[in-house]
Design a protein around this motif. Structure first.
Motif, PDB file in Angstrom:
ATOM      1  N   THR A   1       3.709 -12.161 -34.309  1.00  0.00           N
ATOM      2  CA  THR A   1       4.357 -10.842 -34.289  1.00  0.00           C
ATOM      3  C   THR A   1       3.907 -10.081 -35.538  1.00  0.00           C
TER       4      THR A   1
ATOM      5  N   THR B   1       0.451  -8.427 -26.811  1.00  0.00           N
ATOM      6  CA  THR B   1       1.572  -8.669 -25.880  1.00  0.00           C
ATOM      7  C   THR B   1       2.941  -8.493 -26.549  1.00  0.00           C
TER       8      THR B   1
ATOM      9  N   GLU C   1      16.342 -15.575 -32.483  1.00  0.00           N
ATOM     10  CA  GLU C   1      17.009 -15.928 -33.740  1.00  0.00           C
ATOM     11  C   GLU C   1      18.158 -16.913 -33.524  1.00  0.00           C
TER      12      GLU C   1
HETATM   13  P1  NAD Z   1      10.796 -13.902 -33.496  1.00  0.00           P
HETATM   14  O1  NAD Z   1      10.060 -15.078 -33.965  1.00  0.00           O
HETATM   15  O2  NAD Z   1      12.128 -14.139 -32.859  1.00  0.00           O
HETATM   16  O3  NAD Z   1       9.864 -13.087 -32.476  1.00  0.00           O
HETATM   17  C1  NAD Z   1      10.366 -11.969 -31.811  1.00  0.00           C
HETATM   18  C2  NAD Z   1      10.166 -12.111 -30.292  1.00  0.00           C
HETATM   19  O4  NAD Z   1       8.801 -11.904 -29.983  1.00  0.00           O
HETATM   20  C3  NAD Z   1      10.543 -13.471 -29.724  1.00  0.00           C
HETATM   21  O5  NAD Z   1      11.162 -13.295 -28.478  1.00  0.00           O
HETATM   22  C4  NAD Z   1       9.190 -14.138 -29.537  1.00  0.00           C
HETATM   23  O6  NAD Z   1       9.209 -15.107 -28.522  1.00  0.00           O
HETATM   24  C5  NAD Z   1       8.329 -12.974 -29.163  1.00  0.00           C
HETATM   25  N1  NAD Z   1       6.905 -13.110 -29.438  1.00  0.00           N
HETATM   26  C6  NAD Z   1       6.326 -13.626 -30.551  1.00  0.00           C
HETATM   27  N2  NAD Z   1       5.002 -13.438 -30.505  1.00  0.00           N
HETATM   28  C7  NAD Z   1       4.720 -12.811 -29.348  1.00  0.00           C
HETATM   29  C8  NAD Z   1       3.525 -12.351 -28.752  1.00  0.00           C
HETATM   30  N3  NAD Z   1       2.355 -12.409 -29.368  1.00  0.00           N
HETATM   31  N4  NAD Z   1       3.618 -11.753 -27.527  1.00  0.00           N
HETATM   32  C9  NAD Z   1       4.810 -11.610 -26.918  1.00  0.00           C
HETATM   33  N5  NAD Z   1       5.978 -12.007 -27.444  1.00  0.00           N
HETATM   34  C10 NAD Z   1       5.926 -12.612 -28.645  1.00  0.00           C
HETATM   35  O7  NAD Z   1      11.074 -12.850 -34.657  1.00  0.00           O
HETATM   36  P2  NAD Z   1      10.166 -12.147 -35.775  1.00  0.00           P
HETATM   37  O8  NAD Z   1      10.602 -10.746 -35.788  1.00  0.00           O
HETATM   38  O9  NAD Z   1       8.747 -12.472 -35.641  1.00  0.00           O
HETATM   39  O10 NAD Z   1      10.675 -12.859 -37.117  1.00  0.00           O
HETATM   40  C11 NAD Z   1      12.005 -12.746 -37.523  1.00  0.00           C
HETATM   41  C12 NAD Z   1      12.360 -13.963 -38.336  1.00  0.00           C
HETATM   42  O11 NAD Z   1      11.518 -14.020 -39.480  1.00  0.00           O
HETATM   43  C13 NAD Z   1      13.789 -13.943 -38.842  1.00  0.00           C
HETATM   44  O12 NAD Z   1      14.357 -15.201 -38.592  1.00  0.00           O
HETATM   45  C14 NAD Z   1      13.641 -13.703 -40.339  1.00  0.00           C
HETATM   46  O13 NAD Z   1      14.683 -14.289 -41.082  1.00  0.00           O
HETATM   47  C15 NAD Z   1      12.321 -14.360 -40.610  1.00  0.00           C
HETATM   48  N6  NAD Z   1      11.649 -13.875 -41.832  1.00  0.00           N
HETATM   49  C16 NAD Z   1      11.210 -14.790 -42.717  1.00  0.00           C
HETATM   50  C17 NAD Z   1      10.560 -14.397 -43.865  1.00  0.00           C
HETATM   51  C18 NAD Z   1      10.032 -15.412 -44.827  1.00  0.00           C
HETATM   52  O14 NAD Z   1       9.580 -15.035 -45.920  1.00  0.00           O
HETATM   53  N7  NAD Z   1      10.028 -16.681 -44.489  1.00  0.00           N
HETATM   54  C19 NAD Z   1      10.358 -13.031 -44.117  1.00  0.00           C
HETATM   55  C20 NAD Z   1      10.813 -12.107 -43.176  1.00  0.00           C
HETATM   56  C21 NAD Z   1      11.453 -12.548 -42.021  1.00  0.00           C
END
Ligand code: NAD
Length: 355
Positions: free
Chosen positions: A125, A167, A68
C-alpha cells in the motif's frame, strides 16, 4: 532509483529490488521461505512477487485476514502455529507481503519466533511504502489500543515496487497520502505543496513523492532509531489521530477510519493547538484544514464522542508519567517535541475541526 541505506539494511526499488532480493536469498540460503499475506495481497500481489522470485528453495504461503482488527495476538498465535506446523527453523525467512498491518505484525512475529528469524518487507500500500515498512517498528494492537505491544526490529531489506499500487483503492491511496502530507508539513514544504496538489492519485503522480518520503523517514529514523528525540516528529498528527482511530475502531455505530483518515484529523487539530500555543500562523492552520478536508472529506465527530477520545489519549505510547505528549509546530518544517496540552484546548481543537 538509487537504493537507500537504512540502519544496516537497504530499501531497494522496482526491478533492481527483485535482483537484490534473489541475490539475498541465494547468499542466505534460508531453509524455507514463508510469505505472509492477507486475502487481498494473496490475490493481487502474490502473483507479481512470484513472477519475480527466482529460487529453488521451497516456499509456503501463510494467509491472515485483512484489516486492522486482525492486527492482534490471536493472529500472531495463528502465524506462530503455522510456522511451527510447516517446519520453520531459525534459518527460515519470512517475507511480509502487504500493507502496514502485514509488515507490522509479520515483523513482530518474525522477531519473536524462536528468538528471531530474518524477515523482509514488501509493502503493497502507499502507506506501508512511505511509512510502515521502514524504521524498524513492529507490533500489534492490544484491544483497540494501537501498537501497544511490539519491538524495534529491522528487516533484512525492503522492496518497493510501485506496481503493487495498481490494485490499491483510492481510499487506501489517500490514507498513504496523509503520511506524505505529514512529511511535507514537518520536514519539507516542497513535499507539502506537491502532496496537496496531487489531483489524480495514480502511480505516475506519486512516484517522486514516494521516494522523497522514504528518504525523509529514513533520514529521521537513522538519526534516532529508538525514538528518544527527533524521531518523535513523525508523530505529528498521531497523538489525537491514534485516539480517534481507536475510538472509531471500537465504536459499533461508526464506520472504521483508515489510519490516514484519522491522522488527517489529527493534523488539523494539532495544527490548531500549535497556533494557540506556539503562534503557528493562523492562515496556515486554515490552509491545512481546507486542503485536508478537500482530500479526505469531513468525518463526523460529535461532541458526545470527545470524552471517550480524550480518555484514549492517556494510553498513548508517547506519554510519560501520565502526561500526554504532542508534537506541535511553530511553522512549516519547524516543530517542538514533548508538548503538554490541557484538555480544554484539545476540545477547542476538535470543535475547530468540526466548525
Ligand atoms: P492495511 O495493511 O490494513 O492495508 C489496507 C487494505 O489494503 C487492506 O484491506 C489490505 O488487504 C489491502 N491491500 C494491501 N495491499 C493491497 C494491494 N496492493 N492491492 C489491493 N489491496 C491491498 O493498512 P495500511 O494502511 O497499509 O497500514 C496501516 C497500518 O500500518 C496500521 O496498523 C498502522 O499502525 C501501521 N503503521 C506502522 C508504522 C510503522 O512505523 N511501523 C507507520 C505507519 C503506520
Amino acid at each position: 532509483m538509487t537504493p537507500i541505506l537504512s540502519n544496516n539494511y537497504y530499501i531497494n526499488f522496482n526491478e533492481d529490488a527483485y535482483k537484490k532480493l534473489n541475490k539475498y536469498i541465494l547468499d542466505f540460503k534460508p531453509s524455507i521461505i514463508f510469505i505472509l499475506v492477507d486475502e487481498n495481497t494473496n490475490e493481487n500481489c502474490l502473483p507479481i512477487l512470484l513472477q519475480n522470485l527466482e529460487t529453488s528453495i521451497s516456499f509456503e504461503i501463510i494467509e491472515i485476514e485483512a484489516g486492522e482488527k486482525y492486527k492482534n495476538l490471536d493472529t500472531c498465535t495463528g502465524v506462530w502455529n503455522a510456522l511451527t506446523e510447516l517446519g520453520a527453523d531459525r534459518k527460515s525467512l519470512l517475507i511480509n507481503l502487504g500493507g502496514g498491518v502485514i509488515t507490522d505484525l509479520g515483523g513482530f512475529v518474525a522477531s519473536t519466533f524462536k528468538r528471531g528469524i530474518a524477515f523482509i518487507n514488501i509493502p503493497t500500500t502507499l502507506l506501508s511504502m512511505v511509512d510502515a515498512s521502514v524504521g524498524g517498528k513492529t507490533g500489534i494492537d492490544l484491544g483497540v489500543l494501537k501498537n501497544q505491544i511490539g519491538l524495534f526490529s529491522d528487516p533484512e531489506m525492503v522492496v518497493i515496487d510501485s506496481q503493487y499500487l495498481k490494485t490499491v483503492t483510492q481510499r487506501e491511496l489517500r490514507s498513504g497520502l496523509a503520511e506524505i502530507i505529514k512529511y511535507g508539513i514537518t520536514y519539507d514544504i516542497e513535499v507539502w505543496n506537491k502532496s496537496i496538489d496531487v489531483k489524480d492519485l495514480n502511480i505516475n503522480s506519486l512516484i517522486s513523492l514516494i521516494y522523497r518520503s522514504i528518504e525523509i523517514k529514513n533520514e529521521v529514523v537513522t538519526k534516532d532509531p529508538k525514538e528518544v528525540g527527533i524521531r518523535k516528529v513523525l508523530n505529528f498528527g498521531h497523538t489525537l489521530g491514534h485516539a480517534i482511530e481507536s475510538y472509531f475502531l471500537k465504536s459499533e455505530s461508526k464506520e472504521n477510519l483508515t489510519h490516514g483518515e484519522a491522522i488527517a484529523i489529527g493534523m488539523v487539530t494539532e495544527a490548531y493547538i500549535s497556533e494557540k500555543l506556539f503562534s503557528f500562523p493562523s492562515k496556515e492552520v486554515e490552509n491545512i484544514k481546507k486542503s485536508i478536508l478537500d482530500i479526505f472529506g469531513k468525518v463526523n465527530i460529535e461532541a458526545l464522542d470527545y470524552q471517550a477520545i480524550i480518555e484514549l489519549l492517556i494510553h498513548d505510547k508517547k506519554n510519560v508519567a501520565g502526561q500526554v505528549n504532542f508534537v506541535l509546530l511553530t511553522n512549516f518544517e519547524e516543530f517542538k517535541l514533548d508538548c503538554k496540552v490541557e484538555t480544554p484546548l484539545i476540545i477547542e481543537a476538535l470543535n475547530y475541526y468540526n466548525s
